[in-house]
Write a protein that holds these residues in place. Structure first.
Motif, short mmCIF file in Angstrom:
data_model
loop_
_atom_site.label_atom_id
_atom_site.label_comp_id
_atom_site.label_asym_id
_atom_site.label_seq_id
_atom_site.Cartn_x
_atom_site.Cartn_y
_atom_site.Cartn_z
N ALA A 96 40.76 48.31 21.06
CA ALA A 96 41.36 49.20 20.06
C ALA A 96 41.13 48.67 18.64
CB ALA A 96 42.85 49.37 20.33
N GLU A 97 41.10 47.35 18.50
CA GLU A 97 40.89 46.72 17.19
C GLU A 97 39.42 46.47 16.88
OE1 GLU A 97 43.34 43.23 17.53
OE2 GLU A 97 45.21 44.37 17.29
N GLY A 98 38.52 46.87 17.79
CA GLY A 98 37.09 46.68 17.57
C GLY A 98 36.62 45.25 17.70
N ARG A 99 37.38 44.44 18.43
CA ARG A 99 37.03 43.02 18.61
C ARG A 99 36.40 42.80 19.98
NH1 ARG A 99 42.43 40.11 16.68
NH2 ARG A 99 42.46 39.95 18.91
N PRO A 100 35.65 41.72 20.14
CA PRO A 100 34.99 41.45 21.43
C PRO A 100 35.96 40.94 22.49
CG PRO A 100 34.55 39.66 19.90
CD PRO A 100 35.29 40.73 19.12
N LEU A 101 35.59 41.13 23.73
CA LEU A 101 36.37 40.58 24.84
C LEU A 101 36.15 39.08 24.89
CD1 LEU A 101 35.71 43.18 27.69
CD2 LEU A 101 37.60 43.09 26.06
N PRO A 102 37.16 38.32 25.36
CA PRO A 102 36.99 36.87 25.48
C PRO A 102 35.97 36.52 26.55
CG PRO A 102 39.10 37.56 26.41
CD PRO A 102 38.50 38.77 25.78
N ASP A 103 35.40 35.34 26.45
CA ASP A 103 34.34 34.94 27.39
C ASP A 103 34.82 34.79 28.82
OD1 ASP A 103 35.80 32.59 27.10
OD2 ASP A 103 34.11 31.39 26.41
N TRP A 104 36.13 34.73 29.05
CA TRP A 104 36.67 34.61 30.40
C TRP A 104 37.00 35.96 31.04
CZ3 TRP A 104 41.32 36.90 29.97
CH2 TRP A 104 41.99 36.79 28.74
N HIS A 105 36.85 37.04 30.31
CA HIS A 105 37.20 38.37 30.84
C HIS A 105 36.26 38.74 32.00
CE1 HIS A 105 37.86 42.67 31.14
NE2 HIS A 105 38.95 42.51 30.39
N PRO A 106 36.80 39.34 33.08
CA PRO A 106 35.98 39.71 34.23
C PRO A 106 34.78 40.59 33.90
CG PRO A 106 38.27 39.82 34.84
CD PRO A 106 38.24 39.58 33.35
N LEU A 107 34.89 41.46 32.90
CA LEU A 107 33.73 42.27 32.53
C LEU A 107 32.62 41.43 31.92
CD1 LEU A 107 35.44 45.46 31.03
CD2 LEU A 107 34.12 45.29 33.17
N VAL A 108 32.97 40.33 31.30
CA VAL A 108 31.98 39.43 30.70
C VAL A 108 31.40 38.48 31.74
CG1 VAL A 108 31.62 37.63 28.95
CG2 VAL A 108 33.09 39.60 28.43
N THR A 109 32.28 37.95 32.59
CA THR A 109 31.84 36.94 33.57
C THR A 109 31.24 37.55 34.84
OG1 THR A 109 33.95 36.85 34.75
CG2 THR A 109 33.68 35.38 32.83
N GLY A 110 31.67 38.76 35.16
CA GLY A 110 31.25 39.36 36.43
C GLY A 110 32.09 38.87 37.60
N ASP A 111 33.07 38.04 37.33
CA ASP A 111 33.94 37.48 38.37
C ASP A 111 35.34 38.06 38.23
OD1 ASP A 111 35.53 35.96 40.07
OD2 ASP A 111 34.93 34.02 39.23
N PRO A 112 35.81 38.85 39.21
CA PRO A 112 37.13 39.46 39.10
C PRO A 112 38.28 38.46 39.04
CG PRO A 112 36.22 39.84 41.28
CD PRO A 112 35.14 39.20 40.45
N ASP A 113 38.01 37.21 39.37
CA ASP A 113 39.05 36.18 39.36
C ASP A 113 38.97 35.27 38.13
OD1 ASP A 113 41.33 35.35 40.73
OD2 ASP A 113 40.25 33.74 41.75
N SER A 114 38.09 35.59 37.18
CA SER A 114 37.87 34.68 36.05
C SER A 114 39.09 34.53 35.13
CB SER A 114 36.65 35.12 35.24
OG SER A 114 36.81 36.41 34.71
N THR A 115 39.92 35.55 35.03
CA THR A 115 41.12 35.41 34.19
C THR A 115 42.04 34.35 34.77
OG1 THR A 115 40.96 37.73 33.53
CG2 THR A 115 43.08 36.64 33.17
N ARG A 116 42.27 34.41 36.07
CA ARG A 116 43.12 33.40 36.71
C ARG A 116 42.47 32.02 36.64
NH1 ARG A 116 43.36 30.55 41.07
NH2 ARG A 116 41.60 31.56 42.06
#
Length: 150
Positions: A96-116
């Motif tokens: 919403a603020e036009g900022r990038p997702l963090p490098d640990w986000h599942p969409l970035v890592t491809g790993d659904p467990d990366s946040t945990r």
């Protein structure tokens, strides 16, 4: 190279599937909040909704959560600006603020467990509402400044 679908996206234009995928699964939305009646400050507790698995930060009955827990917060695109308690790392807020997702986000890592795995979820850091007397809720107010590493 094409930018990922979420970069520059309007939250209101996302499909329901994209909306769900944007969630990083941190579980912070599932923690009980307390509001100071004098100044409106919202405090987060480590007390999780009864449906949240505190080991994984996953909802035990996501499709039926609002029916089973009537006070369940359902985030919608039009509500993101109103929910000032969303953490700075929340993907909905970031997009919403036009900022990038963090490098640990599942969409970035491809790993659904990366946040945990990165320590950015409530997994292992919350207690179930089933185990806390509502009168003791103030004792569970937390401030998590830095994530705990998995």
């Amino acid at each position: 190279m094409n930018a990922p679908w979420w970069e520059g996206a309007s939250l209101g234009a996302l499909t329901p599937e994209q909306w769900e995928r944007l969630c990083d699964g941190c579980g912070l939305c599932c923690l009980h909040k307390l509001e100071d009646e004098d100044d409106g400050t919202v405090y987060t507790t480590d007390v999780a909704c009864e449906l949240l698995d505190c080991a994984t930060a996953r909802c035990a009955d996501y499709p039926n959560r609002q029916r089973r827990v009537p006070g369940c917060t359902i985030l919608r695109p039009e509500d993101v600006a109103v929910f000032q308690w969303l953490p700075p790392s929340c993907a909905y807020r970031l997009v919403a603020e036009g900022r990038p997702l963090p490098d640990w986000h599942p969409l970035v890592t491809g790993d659904p467990d990366s946040t945990r795995l990165s320590g950015h979820s409530v997994a292992g850091r919350c207690v179930s509402a089933r185990d806390v007397d509502p009168e003791d809720m103030e004792e569970h107010v937390i401030l998590w400044v830095e994530p705990r590493r998995a």
